[in-house]
Motif scaffolding. Structure first.
Motif, PDB file in Angstrom:
ATOM      1  N   ARG A  64      42.006  29.306  53.952  1.00 29.26           N
ATOM      2  CA  ARG A  64      42.612  28.450  54.363  1.00 29.26           C
ATOM      3  C   ARG A  64      41.299  27.432  54.840  1.00 29.26           C
ATOM      4  NH1 ARG A  64      47.447  26.486  55.807  1.00 29.26           N
ATOM      5  NH2 ARG A  64      46.809  25.460  57.545  1.00 29.26           N
ATOM      6  N   ALA A  65      39.972  27.931  55.099  1.00 27.89           N
ATOM      7  CA  ALA A  65      38.634  27.276  55.944  1.00 27.89           C
ATOM      8  C   ALA A  65      38.011  27.497  54.760  1.00 27.89           C
ATOM      9  CB  ALA A  65      38.196  27.806  56.842  1.00 27.89           C
ATOM     10  N   GLY A  66      38.372  27.625  53.513  1.00 28.14           N
ATOM     11  CA  GLY A  66      37.481  27.908  52.212  1.00 28.14           C
ATOM     12  C   GLY A  66      35.680  28.861  52.501  1.00 28.14           C
ATOM     13  N   LYS A  67      36.196  30.029  53.127  1.00 30.26           N
ATOM     14  CA  LYS A  67      35.501  30.581  53.248  1.00 30.26           C
ATOM     15  C   LYS A  67      35.248  31.616  52.664  1.00 30.26           C
ATOM     16  CE  LYS A  67      34.723  29.219  58.427  1.00 30.26           C
ATOM     17  NZ  LYS A  67      34.734  29.800  59.659  1.00 30.26           N
ATOM     18  N   GLU A  68      36.465  32.020  51.440  1.00 30.23           N
ATOM     19  CA  GLU A  68      37.059  33.080  50.577  1.00 30.23           C
ATOM     20  C   GLU A  68      37.643  32.759  49.879  1.00 30.23           C
ATOM     21  OE1 GLU A  68      38.013  37.221  52.031  1.00 30.23           O
ATOM     22  OE2 GLU A  68      37.601  36.832  54.114  1.00 30.23           O
ATOM     23  N   PRO A  69      37.492  32.843  48.661  1.00 34.28           N
ATOM     24  CA  PRO A  69      38.367  32.564  47.778  1.00 34.28           C
ATOM     25  C   PRO A  69      39.239  32.244  47.423  1.00 34.28           C
ATOM     26  CG  PRO A  69      37.132  33.458  46.391  1.00 34.28           C
ATOM     27  CD  PRO A  69      36.501  33.928  48.142  1.00 34.28           C
ATOM     28  N   ALA A  70      39.836  31.579  47.507  1.00 33.75           N
ATOM     29  CA  ALA A  70      42.381  31.763  46.626  1.00 33.75           C
ATOM     30  C   ALA A  70      41.990  32.771  45.632  1.00 33.75           C
ATOM     31  CB  ALA A  70      42.199  30.878  47.098  1.00 33.75           C
ATOM     32  N   GLN A  73      39.282  36.985  40.140  1.00 35.50           N
ATOM     33  CA  GLN A  73      38.747  37.645  39.423  1.00 35.50           C
ATOM     34  C   GLN A  73      38.918  39.207  39.310  1.00 35.50           C
ATOM     35  OE1 GLN A  73      36.921  35.816  36.199  1.00 35.50           O
ATOM     36  NE2 GLN A  73      37.533  36.900  34.549  1.00 35.50           N
ATOM     37  N   LEU A  74      40.136  40.349  39.184  1.00 39.53           N
ATOM     38  CA  LEU A  74      40.205  41.560  39.284  1.00 39.53           C
ATOM     39  C   LEU A  74      39.533  41.657  37.476  1.00 39.53           C
ATOM     40  CD1 LEU A  74      43.483  41.584  40.672  1.00 39.53           C
ATOM     41  CD2 LEU A  74      41.011  41.330  41.785  1.00 39.53           C
ATOM     42  N   GLY A  75      39.447  41.402  36.806  1.00 36.79           N
ATOM     43  CA  GLY A  75      39.567  41.730  35.353  1.00 36.79           C
ATOM     44  C   GLY A  75      39.176  40.954  35.117  1.00 36.79           C
ATOM     45  N   LYS A  76      38.316  41.681  32.689  1.00 40.00           N
ATOM     46  CA  LYS A  76      38.451  40.493  32.410  1.00 40.00           C
ATOM     47  C   LYS A  76      39.333  39.699  32.105  1.00 40.00           C
ATOM     48  CE  LYS A  76      37.684  39.835  27.291  1.00 40.00           C
ATOM     49  NZ  LYS A  76      38.400  39.398  26.826  1.00 40.00           N
ATOM     50  N   ASP A  77      40.849  39.828  31.802  1.00 37.35           N
ATOM     51  CA  ASP A  77      42.216  39.351  32.459  1.00 37.35           C
ATOM     52  C   ASP A  77      42.921  39.047  33.174  1.00 37.35           C
ATOM     53  OD1 ASP A  77      41.435  37.899  29.637  1.00 37.35           O
ATOM     54  OD2 ASP A  77      41.165  39.822  28.822  1.00 37.35           O
ATOM     55  N   PHE A  78      42.432  39.013  34.104  1.00 38.34           N
ATOM     56  CA  PHE A  78      43.170  39.677  35.477  1.00 38.34           C
ATOM     57  C   PHE A  78      42.472  39.149  36.850  1.00 38.34           C
ATOM     58  CE2 PHE A  78      45.021  43.507  37.571  1.00 38.34           C
ATOM     59  CZ  PHE A  78      45.639  43.076  38.786  1.00 38.34           C
ATOM     60  N   TRP A  79      43.552  38.083  37.858  1.00 38.39           N
ATOM     61  CA  TRP A  79      43.115  37.428  38.562  1.00 38.39           C
ATOM     62  C   TRP A  79      44.712  37.968  40.118  1.00 38.39           C
ATOM     63  CZ3 TRP A  79      43.020  35.399  33.973  1.00 38.39           C
ATOM     64  CH2 TRP A  79      42.252  35.169  33.187  1.00 38.39           C
ATOM     65  N   THR A  80      44.146  37.591  41.029  1.00 38.57           N
ATOM     66  CA  THR A  80      45.393  37.472  41.986  1.00 38.57           C
ATOM     67  C   THR A  80      44.445  36.300  42.747  1.00 38.57           C
ATOM     68  OG1 THR A  80      46.306  38.559  43.772  1.00 38.57           O
ATOM     69  CG2 THR A  80      43.793  38.653  43.945  1.00 38.57           C
ATOM     70  N   PHE A  81      45.849  35.491  43.222  1.00 40.99           N
ATOM     71  CA  PHE A  81      45.872  34.140  43.973  1.00 40.99           C
ATOM     72  C   PHE A  81      47.080  34.968  45.285  1.00 40.99           C
ATOM     73  CE2 PHE A  81      48.368  29.926  45.018  1.00 40.99           C
ATOM     74  CZ  PHE A  81      47.079  29.391  45.306  1.00 40.99           C
ATOM     75  N   GLN A 113      51.559  25.556  44.904  1.00 46.62           N
ATOM     76  CA  GLN A 113      50.042  25.773  44.850  1.00 46.62           C
ATOM     77  C   GLN A 113      50.112  26.601  43.564  1.00 46.62           C
ATOM     78  OE1 GLN A 113      48.915  27.218  48.899  1.00 46.62           O
ATOM     79  NE2 GLN A 113      51.635  27.317  49.474  1.00 46.62           N
ATOM     80  N   ILE A 114      50.946  26.896  43.336  1.00 45.28           N
ATOM     81  CA  ILE A 114      50.451  27.869  41.232  1.00 45.28           C
ATOM     82  C   ILE A 114      49.578  27.378  41.231  1.00 45.28           C
ATOM     83  CG2 ILE A 114      52.038  30.075  40.085  1.00 45.28           C
ATOM     84  CD1 ILE A 114      53.547  30.427  42.335  1.00 45.28           C
ATOM     85  N   LEU A 115      51.103  25.973  40.183  1.00 46.99           N
ATOM     86  CA  LEU A 115      50.760  25.035  39.174  1.00 46.99           C
ATOM     87  C   LEU A 115      49.039  24.914  38.911  1.00 46.99           C
ATOM     88  CD1 LEU A 115      54.334  23.542  39.519  1.00 46.99           C
ATOM     89  CD2 LEU A 115      53.582  24.654  38.136  1.00 46.99           C
ATOM     90  N   PRO A 116      48.600  24.673  40.125  1.00 48.60           N
ATOM     91  CA  PRO A 116      47.142  24.285  39.311  1.00 48.60           C
ATOM     92  C   PRO A 116      46.734  25.790  39.101  1.00 48.60           C
ATOM     93  CG  PRO A 116      47.806  23.343  41.673  1.00 48.60           C
ATOM     94  CD  PRO A 116      48.979  23.849  41.137  1.00 48.60           C
ATOM     95  N   ILE A 117      46.876  26.308  39.622  1.00 52.59           N
ATOM     96  CA  ILE A 117      46.625  27.861  39.334  1.00 52.59           C
ATOM     97  C   ILE A 117      46.219  28.271  38.110  1.00 52.59           C
ATOM     98  CG2 ILE A 117      45.897  30.194  39.630  1.00 52.59           C
ATOM     99  CD1 ILE A 117      44.397  28.041  41.743  1.00 52.59           C
ATOM    100  N   ILE A 118      47.950  27.461  37.366  1.00 50.24           N
ATOM    101  CA  ILE A 118      48.408  28.358  36.267  1.00 50.24           C
ATOM    102  C   ILE A 118      47.396  27.451  35.013  1.00 50.24           C
ATOM    103  CG2 ILE A 118      50.210  27.713  34.690  1.00 50.24           C
ATOM    104  CD1 ILE A 118      51.736  28.662  37.073  1.00 50.24           C
ATOM    105  N   THR A 119      47.539  25.982  35.866  1.00 56.16           N
ATOM    106  CA  THR A 119      46.878  24.664  34.843  1.00 56.16           C
ATOM    107  C   THR A 119      44.654  25.636  34.735  1.00 56.16           C
ATOM    108  OG1 THR A 119      48.240  22.838  35.447  1.00 56.16           O
ATOM    109  CG2 THR A 119      45.684  22.486  34.403  1.00 56.16           C
ATOM    110  N   GLN A 120      44.519  25.822  35.959  1.00 54.48           N
ATOM    111  CA  GLN A 120      43.151  26.732  35.335  1.00 54.48           C
ATOM    112  C   GLN A 120      42.664  27.287  34.664  1.00 54.48           C
ATOM    113  OE1 GLN A 120      41.722  27.331  39.343  1.00 54.48           O
ATOM    114  NE2 GLN A 120      40.291  27.799  38.468  1.00 54.48           N
ATOM    115  N   LEU A 121      43.819  28.700  34.697  1.00 51.81           N
ATOM    116  CA  LEU A 121      43.621  29.458  33.869  1.00 51.81           C
ATOM    117  C   LEU A 121      43.832  29.222  31.846  1.00 51.81           C
ATOM    118  CD1 LEU A 121      44.427  31.961  36.487  1.00 51.81           C
ATOM    119  CD2 LEU A 121      42.225  31.784  35.642  1.00 51.81           C
TER     120      LEU A 121
END
Length: 407
Positions: A64-70, A73-81, A113-121
């Motif tokens: 939340r403070a921006g000190k760690e990424p939300a 990337q866990l693998g080539k085609d694998f992310w967790t948010f 919160q999810i939709l911008p990540i979907i767009t980003q990826l």
């Protein structure tokens, strides 16, 4: 085989959960041939305040403070948010319109919160895979508009007091609105099919890479060595909601010549129980998942002393597969899910038969039985389980004629 798809996975278990997780394992299998986004459940405000000192909430605070990424990337085609924004704690509201209003507001917050990540990826025409997320998941099909929606029902969470409050009403409606439902138990299949004809029994998978001795050497954990033999062991989370404290006490007192060893975190009832005062019971605490084979290897007989209740009657015993993969004799409580293991396990429904089954497990063990147990476990590999899931998905795609999800 489904390849080249975009898949969004949501559920109740965060990626940084300390115990094994079906949802995580399924997501990892999907990611072998598809692009996968694993969405962690958002943190509710009450948990954020009450458990602020825990490592998990500290991590969320840093995000939340921006000190760690939300987004990680866990693998080539694998992310967790990790959704940084809090949702409100609404479960205490009375069931009905008031709860629905605030629950939908939480869902809008979550999806926002999810939709911008979907767009980003660059995810498009994605498949939504919902692992038993009832409250937020209720609205995800209409808010995310996936090409195909899948509900994964592998636990009767609505029998849990927390989820029972609103889930008894909402889950059947959720099941009805999703395109298909996957289950791993005959009881869940019967329940789900009442609301959605596209319900499929897909069984269960096991990560054999950890438990297959033909692929890796498994040695006995060093802290087991001082414990007197023979050892009756359990590996996994110790929760009084699912495990029978009275049965464990009875067995330890009835068989004082045996050492009863438990590896895993304990809930408050286990921590404060008199089991800690019984000399032949040993609690070793939490161990990482990749260490569990070393403990199971050191057990002479393994157990799953499960309570039989509404929450556990159809629960697939994942740990039994892990025990069998190492060829260990298994004694477990009789349930409908355990019927599939009846030829390679000892099943008991009373305290007395439990003690007798443990005796038989010791006396009847031999190389042929060890080989048969391993063979059964191997047949439950994740690769085989995912192949079944893909087959069901392809069948539904053909039935609904969804051009957007052709594979």
């Amino acid at each position: 085989m489904i390849k080249g798809r975009d898949i969004i996975v949501v559920g109740l278990q965060p990626w940084d959960i300390e115990i094994g997780s079906n949802c995580k394992d399924v997501a990892q299998q999907f990611a072998r041939h598809n692009r996968v986004l694993y969405i962690n459940p958002p943190t509710d405000r009450l948990t954020y305040m009450r458990k602020g000192s825990t490592a998990k909430i500290q991590k969320r605070k840093n995000i939340r403070a921006g000190k760690e990424p939300a987004l990680v990337q866990l693998g080539k085609d694998f992310w967790t948010f990790y959704p940084p924004k809090l949702i409100e704690s609404v479960n205490g509201l009375p069931d009905g319109k008031i709860f629905d209003f605030f629950n939908r507001r939480n869902a809008n917050n979550f999806v926002g919160q999810i939709l911008p990540i979907i767009t980003q990826l660059g995810f498009k025409d994605y498949i939504l895979f919902n692992d038993t997320s009832i409250y937020l998941g209720y609205y995800l099909k209409e808010l995310l508009k996936p090409a195909l929606s899948i509900y994964y029902l592998r636990d009767f969470v609505i029998k849990n007091p927390y989820w029972k409050r609103h889930g008894v009403r909402l889950e059947p409606e959720l099941i009805a609105k999703y395109d298909m439902v996957l289950v791993n138990s005959a009881i869940y299949e019967s329940y789900s099919r009442k609301y959605n004809k596209r319900t499929f029994m897909v069984g269960q998978g096991l990560d054999l890479s950890l438990f297959n001795e033909s692929e890796k050497e498994v040695t006995v954990a060093e802290d087991l060595l001082p414990i007197p033999k023979p050892i009756v062991g359990y590996a996994g989370y110790l929760t009084s909601r699912r495990l029978d404290v009275d049965l464990i006490r009875y067995l330890a007192q009835k068989r004082p010549n045996l050492s009863f060893v438990f590896v895993g975190n304990e809930d408050d009832i286990f921590k404060t129980s008199d089991l800690h005062d019984i000399p032949n019971i040993y609690f070793l605490g939490h161990r990482e998942l990749d260490q569990m084979p070393n403990y199971i290897k050191g057990f002479d007989v393994t157990i799953n002393p499960q309570l039989y209740n509404e929450a556990t009657a159809g629960n697939y015993p994942r740990k039994v597969d892990e025990y069998l993969a190492l060829g260990k004799p298994v004694v477990a409580t009789v349930t409908s899910a355990m019927a599939a293991f009846s030829e390679v396990t000892y099943l008991a429904n009373t305290f007395e038969t439990w003690a007798d089954c443990i005796d038989r497990a010791f006396s009847e063990n031999n190389e042929d039985l060890i080989a048969k147990r391993k063979e059964v476990a191997i047949s439950h590999s994740w690769e085989g389980n995912i192949a079944v899931i893909y087959g069901c998905v392809e069948q539904v795609i053909e039935e609904v004629g969804a051009e957007a999800v052709t594979v």
